[in-house]
Each structure stands twice: as C-alpha cells, then as structure tokens.
Design a protein around this motif. Structure first.
Motif, PDB file in Angstrom:
ATOM      1  N   UNK A   1      22.464  -1.795   2.812  1.00 57.90           N
ATOM      2  CA  UNK A   1      21.909  -1.835   4.267  1.00 57.90           C
ATOM      3  C   UNK A   1      20.295  -1.758   4.080  1.00 57.90           C
ATOM      4  N   UNK A   2      19.500  -2.929   4.564  1.00 55.91           N
ATOM      5  CA  UNK A   2      18.228  -2.672   4.429  1.00 55.91           C
ATOM      6  C   UNK A   2      17.470  -1.536   5.450  1.00 55.91           C
ATOM      7  N   UNK A   3      16.343  -1.046   4.986  1.00 47.57           N
ATOM      8  CA  UNK A   3      15.512  -0.381   6.007  1.00 47.57           C
ATOM      9  C   UNK A   3      14.351  -1.153   6.207  1.00 47.57           C
ATOM     10  N   UNK A   4      14.030  -1.288   7.268  1.00 48.85           N
ATOM     11  CA  UNK A   4      12.743  -2.166   7.589  1.00 48.85           C
ATOM     12  C   UNK A   4      11.480  -1.562   7.978  1.00 48.85           C
ATOM     13  N   UNK A   5      10.525  -1.902   7.326  1.00 51.73           N
ATOM     14  CA  UNK A   5       9.568  -1.275   7.153  1.00 51.73           C
ATOM     15  C   UNK A   5       7.938  -2.114   7.686  1.00 51.73           C
ATOM     16  N   UNK A   6       7.001  -1.543   7.942  1.00 54.09           N
ATOM     17  CA  UNK A   6       6.043  -2.477   8.309  1.00 54.09           C
ATOM     18  C   UNK A   6       4.695  -2.427   7.148  1.00 54.09           C
ATOM     19  N   UNK A   7       4.480  -3.705   6.955  1.00 57.17           N
ATOM     20  CA  UNK A   7       3.470  -3.977   5.915  1.00 57.17           C
ATOM     21  C   UNK A   7       2.263  -4.667   6.753  1.00 57.17           C
TER      22      UNK A   7
ATOM     23  N   UNK B   1       7.794  11.278  -1.267  1.00 57.54           N
ATOM     24  CA  UNK B   1       6.493  11.523  -2.130  1.00 57.54           C
ATOM     25  C   UNK B   1       5.909  10.149  -2.616  1.00 57.54           C
ATOM     26  N   UNK B   2       4.789  10.129  -2.700  1.00 57.68           N
ATOM     27  CA  UNK B   2       4.044   8.986  -2.964  1.00 57.68           C
ATOM     28  C   UNK B   2       4.822   7.962  -4.050  1.00 57.68           C
TER      29      UNK B   2
ATOM     30  N   UNK C   1       4.550   6.977   3.824  1.00 61.76           N
ATOM     31  CA  UNK C   1       4.525   7.729   4.982  1.00 61.76           C
ATOM     32  C   UNK C   1       5.561   7.395   5.876  1.00 61.76           C
ATOM     33  N   UNK C   2       6.059   6.071   5.800  1.00 64.53           N
ATOM     34  CA  UNK C   2       7.169   5.498   6.734  1.00 64.53           C
ATOM     35  C   UNK C   2       8.450   5.905   6.467  1.00 64.53           C
TER      36      UNK C   2
ATOM     37  N   UNK D   1       0.937  -1.115  -0.132  1.00 67.19           N
ATOM     38  CA  UNK D   1      -0.106   0.213  -0.153  1.00 67.19           C
ATOM     39  C   UNK D   1       1.029   1.306  -0.009  1.00 67.19           C
ATOM     40  N   UNK D   2       0.918   1.976  -1.245  1.00 65.41           N
ATOM     41  CA  UNK D   2       1.766   2.993  -1.396  1.00 65.41           C
ATOM     42  C   UNK D   2       1.809   4.073  -0.262  1.00 65.41           C
TER      43      UNK D   2
END
Length: 208
Positions: free
Chosen positions: A194-200, A117-118, A112-113, A106-107
């Motif tokens: 290096x990864x950036x961890x996001x919440x999906x 921009x979108x 936002x995280x 979900x873009x």
C-alpha cells in the motif's frame, strides 16, 4: 500480448542446467523443440497477465541517460517514473520512491513527512536482496519480489493525476505503459503493498 511460435516449449528458470533438462526429456521419451529460459523479466509479464492487467511494451537500448529516457517517454506516450531506493540512517527501514522525472528528491522534505531519520540512497545489496533487481532497473514491479514487505512504497501525490504510468519490467532495455488505475487498484493490492503519498516540490512551479 505475447505469443509463442511453437507448441512444444519447455520453460525453465534462469540458471537451470539445460543439459540435465535435455537428458531428462530423452529418458522420458519426449522431444524438445524449443527451450524458453524464464527470467525475472518474464515473471513480471506473467504477473500482469495473471491479474488481467493491460499493458503496452517497447524495447530499446539500456536507459542510462536522461536523453534516452526522454525518447522512451515520447515513444511510450507516458512518463517513465524516477524510482529511488532509499533507507533511513540506521538501515532498518527501506523505501521505494516514485516521482516524475523532472522532480528532485530532497531528503529533508521527505524525511520530515515520514517522521524518520534522514533518508539516503540504500546500498545495492539491499536492493538485490529485497527487490531482486539491479541498479538501473529499479521499478515498482520489483515489489512483486518483496513478499515479506521489507520495502515501503512512496508515491508523489501528483502521479495519481496521470492516466498512465511508465515503468521498466525490472530490466532497463524494455519499458511498459500501464494504467495508473490498474497500478493503484489491481497490481499493488496483488503485491500486498500500500503506497504512502508524499509531496515532492515541483521546482518548475516554484520558479514560475
């Protein structure tokens, strides 16, 4: 572990002129028993071997449908990650998002995280330019080719809970099972990413 059946094998890069290779060998008084054309897929295996990373491989029909991917998951005993090649609205920042197959991108949430921009799907031309792979074969191993770090890796934080991770060797007729620990602590540092961890958000959990 890959093995070769003959000892006198000349390895050349894809696109090389084989006639010129044979002519050169004849002029040098050498006999060529076999010519191995090294493709981008081969580079992936060389990279894994050079970093002493364990992997298991299976070959299969092109994974273009969810049904095929599910069969691969069962055979590999690891979930093949969904890999999405994204960019910001200005097409100045590029991202490779890894997430479990049952989750949906979900873009709005990911943008936002990241505070950008979108996000949207990036053009195939950028994928080929920065990762040297084509649509349908997107893989975290494509970051091997991103030597100038044009692409930022994003990983769903839930992935690190898995012991194994499945991915394509930049071609969708083979799949690999890697140890998640090796990906995080050996391969990504070797690729200088290096990864950036996001919440999906997990839709299944939300429904339950």
């Amino acid at each position: 572990v890959r093995s070769l059946a003959v000892t006198k094998i000349w390895t050349i890069h894809e696109g090389s002129d084989i006639k010129q290779v044979l002519d050169y060998a004849a002029n040098e008084g050498k006999t060529v028993l076999n010519i191995h054309v090294e493709t981008d897929e081969t580079y992936n295996y060389d990279f894994l071997d050079a970093n002493h990373v364990w992997y298991e491989r299976i070959d299969h029909e092109a994974a273009m449908t969810m049904e095929v991917c599910e069969e691969i998951d069962k055979a590999l005993e690891a979930t093949i990650c969904k890999n999405l090649f994204l960019c910001n609205r200005q097409e100045t920042n590029f991202y490779l998002l890894m997430l479990p197959g049952h989750k949906k991108f979900k873009t709005k949430d990911i943008s936002k995280q990241l505070g950008v921009a979108r996000l949207s799907f990036a053009k195939d031309a950028y994928m080929e330019e920065y990762l040297d792979i084509t649509p349908g074969s997107v893989s975290v191993l494509g970051l091997i080719n991103d030597t100038e770090n044009h692409v930022q890796l994003l990983m769903d934080k839930d992935l690190v809970q898995d012991e194994y991770v499945g991915c394509h060797p930049c071609i969708n007729t083979s799949s690999l099972r890697l140890k998640m620990d090796d990906l995080l602590h050996v391969l990504l540092p070797a690729m200088h990413h290096e990864p950036i961890f996001v919440t999906v958000e997990d839709e299944e959990s939300r429904i339950s």
